[in-house]
Design an enzyme around this catalytic site. Structure first.
Site, mmCIF file in Angstrom:
data_model
loop_
_atom_site.group_PDB
_atom_site.id
_atom_site.type_symbol
_atom_site.label_atom_id
_atom_site.label_comp_id
_atom_site.label_asym_id
_atom_site.label_seq_id
_atom_site.Cartn_x
_atom_site.Cartn_y
_atom_site.Cartn_z
ATOM 1 N N ASP A 1 -13.992 90.368 61.563
ATOM 2 C CA ASP A 1 -12.680 90.041 62.241
ATOM 3 C C ASP A 1 -11.941 91.034 62.557
ATOM 4 O O ASP A 1 -11.235 91.553 61.824
ATOM 5 C CB ASP A 1 -12.119 88.971 61.572
ATOM 6 C CG ASP A 1 -11.080 88.026 62.231
ATOM 7 O OD1 ASP A 1 -9.993 88.759 62.753
ATOM 8 O OD2 ASP A 1 -11.216 86.801 62.260
ATOM 9 N N ASP B 1 -8.005 90.424 61.556
ATOM 10 C CA ASP B 1 -8.013 90.653 60.052
ATOM 11 C C ASP B 1 -7.971 92.212 59.676
ATOM 12 O O ASP B 1 -7.445 92.523 58.547
ATOM 13 C CB ASP B 1 -9.060 90.024 59.292
ATOM 14 C CG ASP B 1 -8.831 88.403 59.407
ATOM 15 O OD1 ASP B 1 -7.689 88.040 59.581
ATOM 16 O OD2 ASP B 1 -9.628 87.589 59.054
ATOM 17 N N ARG C 1 -8.000 77.509 69.214
ATOM 18 C CA ARG C 1 -9.042 76.526 69.894
ATOM 19 C C ARG C 1 -8.951 75.082 69.152
ATOM 20 O O ARG C 1 -8.667 74.800 68.276
ATOM 21 C CB ARG C 1 -10.353 77.075 68.994
ATOM 22 C CG ARG C 1 -11.730 76.372 69.439
ATOM 23 C CD ARG C 1 -12.942 76.936 69.226
ATOM 24 N NE ARG C 1 -13.115 76.867 67.819
ATOM 25 C CZ ARG C 1 -14.281 76.288 67.213
ATOM 26 N NH1 ARG C 1 -15.395 76.297 68.363
ATOM 27 N NH2 ARG C 1 -14.523 75.723 66.302
ATOM 28 N N THR D 1 -11.878 69.223 71.235
ATOM 29 C CA THR D 1 -12.360 69.678 72.382
ATOM 30 C C THR D 1 -13.269 71.021 72.352
ATOM 31 O O THR D 1 -14.194 71.364 73.045
ATOM 32 C CB THR D 1 -11.382 69.739 73.567
ATOM 33 O OG1 THR D 1 -10.654 70.779 73.293
ATOM 34 C CG2 THR D 1 -10.774 68.620 73.853
HETATM 35 N N1 URA Z 1 -13.538 87.929 67.015
HETATM 36 C C1 URA Z 1 -13.560 88.611 66.017
HETATM 37 O O1 URA Z 1 -12.726 89.206 65.354
HETATM 38 N N2 URA Z 1 -14.999 88.872 65.405
HETATM 39 C C2 URA Z 1 -16.078 88.372 66.123
HETATM 40 O O2 URA Z 1 -17.062 88.955 65.568
HETATM 41 C C3 URA Z 1 -15.858 87.382 67.013
HETATM 42 C C4 URA Z 1 -14.598 87.270 67.424
#
Ligand code: URA
Length: 209
Positions: free
Chosen positions: A200, A203, A104, A108
């Site tokens: 995530d 992760d 990202r 922008t």
């Molecule tokens: N990406 C992720 O890994 N978890 C989320 O909740 C949103 C985007």
């Protein structure tokens, strides 16, 4: 007509609940992502073409069917999409693999590609983009755009979880896209995490936090 499908099969919902649970460790998390992807792939490939094939059983000739899985391309979005790739390839071992890496841009706020490699895509190639989390929809929309720029026409998005916001963005930018998910969750929080979600995905797959 809506092009998005929620696969709320009991087996998927059961596995999804363990996946969401914060006490589920990386080994089980990876296994569940693989299993859920296989179950989703089963449903998301319902539309792909079959051709007839004459074979001989030990008793007589018979007409059967085969899919041309050499004309299927799977595109995991780096990095969490990689967690879904093995499950997909287990069912379609001759599919070709393309990759899209996006980050990202902080100025922008738009996704920018840092890695992209696609196999040849023909008029009738079926392309499946993998990302376990369809959150804002911006990365997915960019990945679909890149696939289209490289010749892809028949594209399906597979996301284990989706936020309503992400589905809306994808449907607006790419009304021709098919979207498969196993749950449309409540909303995004201010950091663009899906609620209730599973945290995530990258992760939890790769134990990076
Ligand atoms: N990406 C992720 O890994 N978890 C989320 O909740 C949103 C985007």
């Amino acid at each position: 007509m809506s092009n998005h499908f929620v696969i709320d099969h009991p087996l998927i919902l059961h596995k999804l609940t363990i996946l969401r649970d914060k006490s589920t460790g990386p080994k089980e998390f990876r296994e569940l992502v693989k299993e859920i992807t296989m179950l989703m792939t089963y449903e998301a490939t319902r539309h792909i073409a079959l051709r007839e094939k004459m074979i001989e059983t030990p008793l007589e000739k018979c007409n059967g069917y085969e899919i041309n899985d050499k004309n299927i391309v799977v595109v995991p979005i780096l990095r969490a999409g990689l967690g879904m790739m093995e499950g997909f390839l287990q069912l379609l071992p001759n599919a070709s693999v393309g990759y899209v890496g996006l980050y990202r841009d902080e100025r922008t706020k738009k996704p920018v590609e840092y890695y992209m490699k696609f196999p040849k895509m023909f008029e009738d190639t079926e392309i499946f983009i993998l990302d376990p989390m369809l959150a804002t929809g911006k990365s997915a929309a960019k990945a679909v755009e890149l696939v289209k720029e490289n010749g892809g026409k028949h594209i399906t998005m597979l996301s284990i979880l989706a936020a309503p916001e992400g589905i809306e963005i994808l449907e607006n930018f790419h009304p021709d896209l098919k979207i498969y998910t196993s749950s449309v969750d409540r909303m995004l929080n201010e950091e663009a995490y899906i609620l209730p979600g599973l945290g995530d995905a990258g992760d939890r797959l790769y134990r990076t936090k």
